[in-house]
Design a protein around this motif. Sequence first.
Motif, PDB file in Angstrom:
ATOM      1  N   PRO A 179       0.826  -1.207   0.000  1.00  0.00           N
ATOM      2  CA  PRO A 179       0.000   0.000   0.000  1.00  0.00           C
ATOM      3  C   PRO A 179       0.866   1.264   0.000  1.00  0.00           C
ATOM      4  O   PRO A 179       1.929   1.297   0.615  1.00  0.00           O
ATOM      5  N   THR A 180       0.392   2.278  -0.689  1.00  0.00           N
ATOM      6  CA  THR A 180       1.102   3.554  -0.696  1.00  0.00           C
ATOM      7  C   THR A 180       0.852   4.275   0.623  1.00  0.00           C
ATOM      8  O   THR A 180      -0.072   3.930   1.369  1.00  0.00           O
ATOM      9  N   GLU A 181       1.635   5.283   0.890  1.00  0.00           N
ATOM     10  CA  GLU A 181       1.460   6.055   2.122  1.00  0.00           C
ATOM     11  C   GLU A 181       0.074   6.699   2.161  1.00  0.00           C
ATOM     12  O   GLU A 181      -0.570   6.728   3.208  1.00  0.00           O
ATOM     13  N   ILE A 182      -0.388   7.221   1.039  1.00  0.00           N
ATOM     14  CA  ILE A 182      -1.702   7.874   1.006  1.00  0.00           C
ATOM     15  C   ILE A 182      -2.822   6.856   1.221  1.00  0.00           C
ATOM     16  O   ILE A 182      -3.813   7.148   1.896  1.00  0.00           O
ATOM     17  N   GLU A 183      -2.671   5.643   0.676  1.00  0.00           N
ATOM     18  CA  GLU A 183      -3.677   4.604   0.901  1.00  0.00           C
ATOM     19  C   GLU A 183      -3.742   4.235   2.380  1.00  0.00           C
ATOM     20  O   GLU A 183      -4.825   4.038   2.925  1.00  0.00           O
ATOM     21  N   THR A 184      -2.589   4.167   3.019  1.00  0.00           N
ATOM     22  CA  THR A 184      -2.558   3.866   4.448  1.00  0.00           C
ATOM     23  C   THR A 184      -3.172   5.008   5.244  1.00  0.00           C
ATOM     24  O   THR A 184      -3.959   4.784   6.163  1.00  0.00           O
ATOM     25  N   LEU A 185      -2.853   6.228   4.870  1.00  0.00           N
ATOM     26  CA  LEU A 185      -3.415   7.395   5.551  1.00  0.00           C
ATOM     27  C   LEU A 185      -4.937   7.432   5.409  1.00  0.00           C
ATOM     28  O   LEU A 185      -5.661   7.698   6.367  1.00  0.00           O
ATOM     29  N   LEU A 186      -5.437   7.118   4.208  1.00  0.00           N
ATOM     30  CA  LEU A 186      -6.877   7.150   3.946  1.00  0.00           C
ATOM     31  C   LEU A 186      -7.587   5.861   4.376  1.00  0.00           C
ATOM     32  O   LEU A 186      -8.812   5.799   4.371  1.00  0.00           O
ATOM     33  N   GLY A 187      -6.824   4.836   4.687  1.00  0.00           N
ATOM     34  CA  GLY A 187      -7.417   3.586   5.147  1.00  0.00           C
ATOM     35  C   GLY A 187      -7.934   2.694   4.042  1.00  0.00           C
ATOM     36  O   GLY A 187      -8.743   1.805   4.286  1.00  0.00           O
ATOM     37  N   GLY A 188      -7.473   2.914   2.814  1.00  0.00           N
ATOM     38  CA  GLY A 188      -7.904   2.060   1.716  1.00  0.00           C
ATOM     39  C   GLY A 188      -7.846   2.791   0.383  1.00  0.00           C
ATOM     40  O   GLY A 188      -7.169   3.807   0.249  1.00  0.00           O
ATOM     41  N   LYS A 189      -8.583   2.251  -0.579  1.00  0.00           N
ATOM     42  CA  LYS A 189      -8.578   2.815  -1.929  1.00  0.00           C
ATOM     43  C   LYS A 189      -9.980   2.736  -2.517  1.00  0.00           C
ATOM     44  O   LYS A 189     -10.655   1.713  -2.393  1.00  0.00           O
ATOM     45  N   GLU A 190     -10.398   3.803  -3.164  1.00  0.00           N
ATOM     46  CA  GLU A 190     -11.678   3.825  -3.872  1.00  0.00           C
ATOM     47  C   GLU A 190     -11.507   3.136  -5.224  1.00  0.00           C
ATOM     48  O   GLU A 190     -10.556   3.418  -5.952  1.00  0.00           O
ATOM     49  N   ILE A 191     -12.423   2.232  -5.526  1.00  0.00           N
ATOM     50  CA  ILE A 191     -12.455   1.617  -6.855  1.00  0.00           C
ATOM     51  C   ILE A 191     -13.896   1.643  -7.356  1.00  0.00           C
ATOM     52  O   ILE A 191     -14.825   1.839  -6.580  1.00  0.00           O
ATOM     53  N   THR A 192     -14.054   1.459  -8.645  1.00  0.00           N
ATOM     54  CA  THR A 192     -15.387   1.386  -9.239  1.00  0.00           C
ATOM     55  C   THR A 192     -15.689  -0.068  -9.555  1.00  0.00           C
ATOM     56  O   THR A 192     -14.873  -0.754 -10.175  1.00  0.00           O
ATOM     57  N   VAL A 193     -16.847  -0.533  -9.108  1.00  0.00           N
ATOM     58  CA  VAL A 193     -17.283  -1.900  -9.388  1.00  0.00           C
ATOM     59  C   VAL A 193     -18.510  -1.853 -10.289  1.00  0.00           C
ATOM     60  O   VAL A 193     -19.234  -0.862 -10.316  1.00  0.00           O
ATOM     61  N   THR A 194     -18.719  -2.939 -11.001  1.00  0.00           N
ATOM     62  CA  THR A 194     -19.886  -3.057 -11.872  1.00  0.00           C
ATOM     63  C   THR A 194     -20.847  -4.070 -11.269  1.00  0.00           C
ATOM     64  O   THR A 194     -20.444  -5.170 -10.877  1.00  0.00           O
ATOM     65  N   LEU A 195     -22.100  -3.675 -11.205  1.00  0.00           N
ATOM     66  CA  LEU A 195     -23.146  -4.547 -10.680  1.00  0.00           C
ATOM     67  C   LEU A 195     -23.715  -5.404 -11.799  1.00  0.00           C
ATOM     68  O   LEU A 195     -23.554  -5.095 -12.986  1.00  0.00           O
ATOM     69  N   LEU A 196     -24.405  -6.463 -11.434  1.00  0.00           N
ATOM     70  CA  LEU A 196     -24.972  -7.379 -12.427  1.00  0.00           C
ATOM     71  C   LEU A 196     -25.969  -6.689 -13.356  1.00  0.00           C
ATOM     72  O   LEU A 196     -26.147  -7.109 -14.490  1.00  0.00           O
ATOM     73  N   ASP A 197     -26.599  -5.599 -12.872  1.00  0.00           N
ATOM     74  CA  ASP A 197     -27.560  -4.886 -13.717  1.00  0.00           C
ATOM     75  C   ASP A 197     -26.887  -3.881 -14.647  1.00  0.00           C
ATOM     76  O   ASP A 197     -27.556  -3.135 -15.357  1.00  0.00           O
TER      77      ASP A 197
END
Length: 85
Positions: A7-25
């Motif tokens: 993990p990058t320092e910013i990911e650790t500072l923010l507690g994770g990472k935002e990603i985009t997921v696709t739903l079945l619909d």
Amino acid sequence: MSEETKPTEIETLLGGKEITVTLLDGKTEGVKVRQLPVKDYPRYMQCQDDEPRMAELLCAKPAGWSETLTNASLEAVIVEGDRLN
């Protein structure tokens, strides 16, 4: 863990990472894949053979949420969660 995958320092500072997921619909949704706090490690270890449950833990989502994801999105959450944790 190699320097490229930890993990990058910013990911650790923010507690994770935002990603985009696709739903079945076909809709998309932004979710945060969390860097888990130590207190959640036992639950994380219990989920090692249950990827849907692991995805829900990693994203702090309710039971059943992972069933709305495409296979590719479920895999993306798991891969990112493994990298962060």
